[in-house]
Design an enzyme around this catalytic site. Structure first.
Site, PDB file in Angstrom:
ATOM      1  N   ASN A  14       0.834  -1.204   0.000  1.00 41.79           N
ATOM      2  CA  ASN A  14       0.000   0.000   0.000  1.00 41.79           C
ATOM      3  C   ASN A  14       0.868   1.252   0.000  1.00 41.79           C
ATOM      4  O   ASN A  14       0.539   2.243  -0.651  1.00 41.79           O
ATOM      5  CB  ASN A  14      -0.940   0.003   1.215  1.00 41.79           C
ATOM      6  CG  ASN A  14      -2.259  -0.694   0.932  1.00 41.79           C
ATOM      7  OD1 ASN A  14      -2.923  -0.409  -0.045  1.00 41.79           O
ATOM      8  ND2 ASN A  14      -2.632  -1.630   1.796  1.00 41.79           N
ATOM      9  N   ASN A 104      -7.066   4.766   8.048  1.00 40.75           N
ATOM     10  CA  ASN A 104      -6.656   3.371   8.008  1.00 40.75           C
ATOM     11  C   ASN A 104      -7.386   2.660   6.876  1.00 40.75           C
ATOM     12  O   ASN A 104      -8.515   3.023   6.541  1.00 40.75           O
ATOM     13  CB  ASN A 104      -6.995   2.692   9.346  1.00 40.75           C
ATOM     14  CG  ASN A 104      -6.623   1.217   9.365  1.00 40.75           C
ATOM     15  OD1 ASN A 104      -5.471   0.861   9.121  1.00 40.75           O
ATOM     16  ND2 ASN A 104      -7.585   0.354   9.644  1.00 40.75           N
ATOM     17  N   HIS A 106      -8.829  -1.074   5.815  1.00 42.31           N
ATOM     18  CA  HIS A 106      -9.155  -2.388   6.382  1.00 42.31           C
ATOM     19  C   HIS A 106      -9.683  -3.288   5.259  1.00 42.31           C
ATOM     20  O   HIS A 106     -10.481  -2.839   4.431  1.00 42.31           O
ATOM     21  CB  HIS A 106     -10.213  -2.248   7.480  1.00 42.31           C
ATOM     22  CG  HIS A 106     -10.543  -3.557   8.141  1.00 42.31           C
ATOM     23  ND1 HIS A 106      -9.726  -4.156   9.069  1.00 42.31           N
ATOM     24  CD2 HIS A 106     -11.604  -4.390   7.971  1.00 42.31           C
ATOM     25  CE1 HIS A 106     -10.271  -5.296   9.465  1.00 42.31           C
ATOM     26  NE2 HIS A 106     -11.408  -5.467   8.805  1.00 42.31           N
TER      27      HIS A 106
END
Length: 204
Positions: A14, A104, A106
């Protein structure tokens, strides 16, 4: 220039997607540093290859001091903290100081398959075990809970009959790479507005 810090725990794919999107002009921002809670995280090597400053605050070494060290390093120096496969839990102090400035990604469509103990391959194993037809990924703001912050972006991924946890993880990860950079772009362009639990994205 919009300044970000990226926190990692592993391979850093990422992170690499963010680096690529900065270099191709999609993102108008700079990665001020990469922080890892593991000394051997390959993502650190990815950062070094692009001359990005790195820090290691090993969770085994720093324990309860981990979040304080990160706060000390980043306070007043970055506009956004990006958790890109970062597995340690940040404490309330840094979340309070960086309210609505920590995101974040997920690997599920929150609120499904999230919360305590739900990370990595475990998420995809649970999705297959439950028999869902659609899964995906979620980019959300970080609050004091685990995977409970307001949702910015979600990407759907179809679950195939012959999927394994590994094959599903690979396809979801491809969408994580897209979603995380999209969220950074929207936030950097001041297009994300928080209204309680609801996120209003303008000019999409």
């Amino acid at each position: 220039m919009f300044k970000i810090a990226v926190l990692i725990s592993g391979g850093g794919s990422n992170l690499q997607a963010i680096i690529d999107n900065i270099e191709n002009g999609y993102l108008n921002c700079s990665i001020e540093c990469v922080i890892s809670d593991k000394k051997d995280a390959f993502g650190l090597e990815r950062a070094r290859r692009h001359n990005i400053k790195t820090y290691v605050f090993d969770k085994k070494e720093y324990g309860a001091e981990l979040s304080y060290r990160i706060l000390e390093t980043l306070e007043n120096k970055v506009d956004l903290i990006v958790l890109a496969g970062y597995l340690s839990i940040l404490n309330w102090d840094i979340i309070k100081k960086f309210k609505d400035k920590i995101i974040n990604v997920h690997p599920s469509l929150i609120p499904s398959f999230c919360g305590k103990g739900m990370y990595g391959i475990k998420v995809h194993e649970k999705a297959l075990e439950y028999g869902v037809k659609i899964t995906g990924c979620t980019v959300h703001f970080v609050d004091e809970g685990t995977d409970t912050g307001s949702i910015i972006i979600q990407k759907a991924v179809e679950v195939k009959d012959n999927d394994t946890a590994e094959s599903l993880q690979k396809r979801v990860l491809e969408q994580e790479h897209r979603a995380l950079s999209e969220a950074i772009k929207l936030i950097s362009e001041d297009k994300v507005h928080v209204n309680g639990r609801k996120i209003i994205v303008k000019d999409m």
